[in-house]
Design a protein around this motif. Structure first.
Motif, mmCIF file in Angstrom:
data_model
loop_
_atom_site.group_PDB
_atom_site.id
_atom_site.type_symbol
_atom_site.label_atom_id
_atom_site.label_comp_id
_atom_site.label_asym_id
_atom_site.label_seq_id
_atom_site.Cartn_x
_atom_site.Cartn_y
_atom_site.Cartn_z
ATOM 1 N N TYR A 212 0.831 -1.200 0.000
ATOM 2 C CA TYR A 212 0.000 0.000 0.000
ATOM 3 C C TYR A 212 0.870 1.257 0.000
ATOM 4 C CZ TYR A 212 -3.319 3.532 1.589
ATOM 5 O OH TYR A 212 -4.079 4.667 1.697
ATOM 6 N N GLU A 216 1.083 4.190 -2.891
ATOM 7 C CA GLU A 216 0.839 5.590 -2.562
ATOM 8 C C GLU A 216 2.018 6.475 -2.983
ATOM 9 O OE1 GLU A 216 -1.919 7.201 -1.104
ATOM 10 O OE2 GLU A 216 -2.820 5.314 -1.781
ATOM 11 N N LYS A 219 2.189 6.511 -6.870
ATOM 12 C CA LYS A 219 0.898 6.792 -7.497
ATOM 13 C C LYS A 219 0.476 5.676 -8.450
ATOM 14 C CE LYS A 219 1.079 10.714 -5.360
ATOM 15 N NZ LYS A 219 0.328 10.868 -4.093
#
Length: 235
Positions: A212, A216, A219
């Motif tokens: 995750y 992030e 992107k």
């Protein structure tokens, strides 16, 4: 009844039976202190409103279940029970009360000494009593330790004391010297398996958290529709 027949005769003639009860007082106790069963409270209350030799009219029960008639054949004036009939019971009650008072006084003195910091052996010595060590669990119910007393013991902290009655009415003073927590009721293999399960879960959570974070930071976008199309089974 209109012909002058007694309640018993009238009941018998009509296929019913008259029940004779007594002597009984207004609290349903017999002459010897025993409880007289089978008399409804409303019937007993009505009986004590009648005079000796008087009979009642038909009276409906409060719950509408039927009717009753009453006939008072004798009224015994209240009087103290003869001493010879209750002497043994009076003596037994007096001895029990005297014992409870004496034991209660001893318990109070011992617990007062404990509250001042004296060890149990020292507090009990003046009364010719010695501590008896015992290892208890919450299921150690016996003639000495009732469930109520055990609940008190397991509710106090180490070093504290509690007191309570035994099954035969005696008193017990218990001081908690040590508290041990029971071992888990599972075997070593189960513990090891659980450890591996927790480890796998922890590793999975770390991997998911890392993935995750990467998505992030960079992107990353996931096109789920395209993935489903690529891996869909061919027609």
């Amino acid at each position: 009844r209109d012909t002058g027949a007694t309640i018993a005769d009238a009941a018998k003639k009509n296929g019913a039976a008259a029940v004779e009860i007594g002597p009984v007082d207004s609290f349903s106790f017999g002459r010897g202190g025993e409880i007289i069963d089978g008399v409804a409270g409303e019937v007993l209350a009505a009986a004590f409103k009648l005079e000796e030799g008087e009979e009642s009219e038909a009276t409906e029960f409060a719950d509408k279940s039927g009717y009753y008639f009453l006939s008072v054949t004798e009224v015994i004036p209240p009087a103290p029970m003869p001493l010879e009939t209750i002497a043994a019971e009076v003596e037994a009650r007096w001895r029990a009360a005297d014992r409870d008072a004496r034991v209660g006084a001893v318990v109070t003195k011992i617990t007062d000494a404990l509250a001042k910091g004296a060890p149990l052996a020292e507090a009990a010595a003046p009364f010719d009593r010695a501590p008896q060590p015992a290892i208890l669990t919450r299921r150690s119910v016996n003639d000495t330790f009732s469930q109520e007393l055990l609940d008190q013991i397991f509710a106090v902290a180490k070093g504290k004391s509690v007191s309570g009655r035994t099954g035969d009415g005696a008193q017990v003073i218990a001081v908690v010297d040590e508290i041990k927590f029971g071992a888990a009721p599972i075997g070593p293999d189960q513990i090891a398996a659980f450890g591996r399960f927790i480890g796998n879960q922890f590793d999975r959570e770390l991997i998911d958290a890392y993935a995750y974070a990467v998505r992030e930071d960079f992107k990353v976008k996931i096109n789920k529709t395209l993935i489903d199309t690529q891996f869909a089974e061919a027609p």
